[in-house]
Scaffold this motif. Structure first.
Motif, short mmCIF file in Angstrom:
data_model
loop_
_atom_site.label_atom_id
_atom_site.label_comp_id
_atom_site.label_asym_id
_atom_site.label_seq_id
_atom_site.Cartn_x
_atom_site.Cartn_y
_atom_site.Cartn_z
N TYR A 289 0.90 -1.23 0.01
CA TYR A 289 0.15 -0.06 -0.02
C TYR A 289 0.77 1.14 -0.10
O TYR A 289 1.60 1.48 1.00
N PRO A 290 0.93 2.07 -1.00
CA PRO A 290 2.12 3.01 -1.23
C PRO A 290 1.81 4.07 -0.11
O PRO A 290 2.62 4.83 -0.02
N ALA A 291 0.61 4.42 0.36
CA ALA A 291 0.46 5.31 1.29
C ALA A 291 1.22 4.97 2.55
O ALA A 291 1.60 6.18 3.41
N THR A 292 1.41 3.74 3.13
CA THR A 292 2.16 3.44 4.36
C THR A 292 3.41 2.56 4.10
O THR A 292 4.31 2.45 5.17
N GLY A 293 3.33 1.94 3.09
CA GLY A 293 4.55 1.08 2.57
C GLY A 293 4.10 -0.44 3.44
O GLY A 293 5.09 -1.13 3.28
N GLY B 232 -2.21 13.77 1.22
CA GLY B 232 -2.52 12.88 2.25
C GLY B 232 -3.00 11.39 2.11
O GLY B 232 -2.85 10.84 1.15
N ASP B 233 -3.54 11.09 3.19
CA ASP B 233 -4.27 9.69 3.19
C ASP B 233 -5.25 9.44 2.05
O ASP B 233 -6.19 10.20 2.10
N GLY C 70 -2.60 11.66 -3.52
CA GLY C 70 -2.12 10.41 -2.64
C GLY C 70 -0.27 10.50 -2.95
O GLY C 70 0.13 11.46 -3.62
N PRO C 71 0.30 9.31 -2.73
CA PRO C 71 1.70 9.10 -2.94
C PRO C 71 1.87 8.45 -4.18
O PRO C 71 1.09 8.31 -4.85
N LEU C 72 3.47 8.26 -4.52
CA LEU C 72 3.57 7.73 -5.59
C LEU C 72 3.79 6.27 -5.60
O LEU C 72 3.21 5.80 -4.36
N ILE C 73 3.81 5.29 -6.58
CA ILE C 73 3.45 3.98 -6.49
C ILE C 73 4.50 3.06 -5.41
O ILE C 73 3.98 2.27 -4.83
N ASN C 74 5.90 3.53 -5.61
CA ASN C 74 6.56 2.76 -4.53
C ASN C 74 7.85 3.49 -4.24
O ASN C 74 8.16 4.55 -4.96
N ARG D 191 5.51 15.89 5.47
CA ARG D 191 5.47 15.25 6.73
C ARG D 191 3.81 14.81 6.89
O ARG D 191 2.98 15.82 7.07
N LEU D 192 3.45 13.79 6.97
CA LEU D 192 2.17 13.34 7.22
C LEU D 192 2.13 12.21 8.43
O LEU D 192 2.77 11.12 8.36
N GLN D 193 1.49 12.70 9.34
CA GLN D 193 1.42 11.99 10.47
C GLN D 193 0.69 10.50 10.19
O GLN D 193 -0.24 10.46 9.62
N GLY D 194 1.22 9.27 10.38
CA GLY D 194 0.70 8.16 10.29
C GLY D 194 1.10 7.36 8.99
O GLY D 194 0.68 6.32 8.59
N LEU D 195 1.50 8.47 8.10
CA LEU D 195 1.78 8.05 6.81
C LEU D 195 3.38 8.20 6.71
O LEU D 195 3.58 8.44 5.36
N GLU D 196 4.21 8.00 7.29
CA GLU D 196 5.61 8.25 7.43
C GLU D 196 6.28 7.18 6.36
O GLU D 196 7.31 7.40 5.97
#
Ligand code: NAD
Length: 487
Positions: free
Chosen positions: A28-32, A313-314, A323-327, A356-361
């Protein structure tokens, strides 16, 4: 978070596992975090899938087109009914914001199935009057087709390839990107539920070597790839050496030209859409934004203001816009290009960092980034970055904009913003690109052809053009008199 599928592959109407294949982790690219574990296809799995497709294809091709279309349209309805759950799966697989996947991913897959399900019944051949004798042509299926997907639009990619292929009477083996293996399996289940006979749509997982094994399989008639230009060169060479048909949907570095007379808010909206949708991971993105001198200051002011307001963010939060990038690898690549842009002397007007996103480091986030004062020979203006990095370049005349826009090996897309109607059509006619937009960007409905020229690809997806690319022409000469033979 868990998105474990029932098994890795889907062959002949059911899930299949072969634990002998190379292990693959779905992240899951948002959390790894790892959300599923599957296996790449072994040679045995590849063989099973191609053989299932071959065995099912003949009877399918003999159905009336309208009967094949009915099944596709039923599958389209199921996709729409399950839009919310499929969008969530796509967000987990890709990290794309749920507000995007709810409107752009399963929905676009459903559009393709609906369009091709309806359109196929009106595909006809030609009649040629030969003054007594006559000839006609038939559009026939190719046989077993391979689809190979990229990771930015997984379910859309699987549908854009399988819908025209199946509509025309072909069978398909689809290999999703190794980064996003999940939603093609969901599509396969939906096809089965809609009544698609077993073996016609199969999903096998794996890395490039599985794609290469499929693309060079002797039974296979065609390969359709969505991917980067280097991969496209390899797959096209493989297809060519085995005399297989090929469609190549590859990368780009597309120009978006903003003329002085453009509506500012529309042009800014277009430029933001052309660079930041899906976290910039869109093949057709207009990443070289040429802005005419007279509008430059005002355009940049609004561009930066609106880009800074993008909510990152989330991805599962409905208010999140990016959201984040894929990997991690793609994150490193994009951050590397941001450093290159700075070192090349471009001005960083916005973003450039990791939020910096809390919980999504553990996620692979990058701020929406805009470089100004970019010149044509900088690497950030020449190479595909595939992330949220926009380059703004200045220009003064129409001729100059056209020449510089075309000065690239790519030719996927192009866009212009202007209120001058003759100029809009004059400039578009000069741009070397397969898909163009006037006063919008990146809309690709199923009804219109999509694809590139130059290094960006061969062939077209969507529209009636795709039905032609998934079929072959048979010519039939018919004699109505005697055979006039000299022997
Ligand atoms: P990629 O080229 O790394 O991989 C694409 C697919 O090809 C994957 O499924 C991969 O496993 C497979 N593959 C890799 N090597 C192979 C080989 N030798 N033989 C057969 N298959 C092989 O691309 P990606 O990183 O997944 O996607 C990003 C790229 O795709 C970008 O360049 C983007 O512009 C392009 N893209 C193009 C379109 C389009 O329609 N034109 C759409 C989306 C993405």
């Amino acid at each position: 978070m868990n998105a474990q599928p029932k098994a890795s592959h889907y062959i002949n109407g059911r899930f299949v596992e072969d634990e002998g294949g190379q292990p693959m982790e779905v992240i899951y690219p948002a959390t790894g975090e790892v959300i599923a574990r599957i296996h790449a296809a072994t040679p045995n799995i590849v063989e099973l899938a191609v053989e299932a497709a071959r065995a099912a294809q003949g009877a399918w091709a003999r159905l009336k087109p309208v009967e094949r279309g009915r099944i596709l349209r039923r599958a389209s309805d199921l996709l729409r009914e399950r839009n919310a759950e499929l969008a969530r799966l796509e967000t987990l697989d890709t990290g794309k914001a749920i507000q995007e996947t709810l409107v752009a991913d399963p929905a676009s897959a459903a559009d393709a199935l609906e369009f091709f399900g309806g359109a196929v019944a009106s595909v006809t051949g030609d009649y040629v009057d030969l003054g007594g004798p006559f000839a006609y042509t038939r559009r026939e299926a190719l046989g077993v087709c391979i689809g190979i997907g990229a990771w930015n639009y997984p379910i859309q990619g699987a549908a854009w390839k399988s819908a025209p292929a199946l509509a025309m009477g072909n069978a398909m083996v689809f290999k999703p990107s190794e980064n996003t293996p999940l939603s093609a399996l969901a599509l396969a289940e939906i096809y089965t539920e809609a009544g698609l006979p077993d073996g016609l749509f199969n999903v096998v997982q794996g890395f490039g070597e599985v794609g290469a094994a499929l693309a060079s399989h002797p039974i296979v008639a065609k390969v359709s790839l969505t991917g980067s230009v280097p991969t496209g060169r390899k797959v096209l060479a493989l297809a060519g050496s085995h005399m297989k048909q090929a469609t190549m949907e590859l990368g780009g570095k597309s120009p978006l030209i903003i003329f002085d007379d453009a509506d500012i808010e529309n042009a800014v909206g277009g430029a933001l859409l052309a660079n930041f949708y899906s976290t910039g991971q869109v093949c057709s993105n207009g990443t070289r934004v040429f802005v005419q001198d007279g509008i430059r200051e005002c355009f940049l002011d609004r561009l930066v203001t609106r880009a800074k307001a993008i909510r990152i963010g989330d991805p599962l939060d409905p208010d999140t816009q990016m959201g984040p990038l894929i990997n991690a690898q793609q994150h490193e690549k994009v951050m590397g290009y941001i450093e290159i842009g700075k070192a090349e002397g471009a001005t960083l007007a916005c973003g450039g960092g990791v939020p910096r996103l809390q919980g999504l480091e553990g996620g692979f986030f990058v701020e929406p980034t805009i470089f100004t004062d970019v010149v044509d020979d900088m690497r950030i203006a020449r190479e595909e970055i595939f992330g949220p990095v926009m380059s703004v370049l200045a220009f003064s005349t129409e001729e100059e904009a056209i020449e510089r826009a075309n000065d690239t090996e790519f030719g996927l897309s192009a866009g212009i913003f202007t209120r001058d109607l003759p100029r809009a059509h004059r400039v578009i006619a000069e741009l070397q690109a397969g898909t163009c937009w006037i006063n919008h960007y990146n809309l690709s409905p199923a009804e219109i052809p999509f694809g590139g020229v130059k290094q960006s690809g061969i062939g077209r997806e969507n529209s009636l053009a795709a039905l032609h690319h998934y079929s072959q022409l048979k010519t039939v000469y018919v004699e109505t008199g005697n055979v006039d033979s000299p022997y």
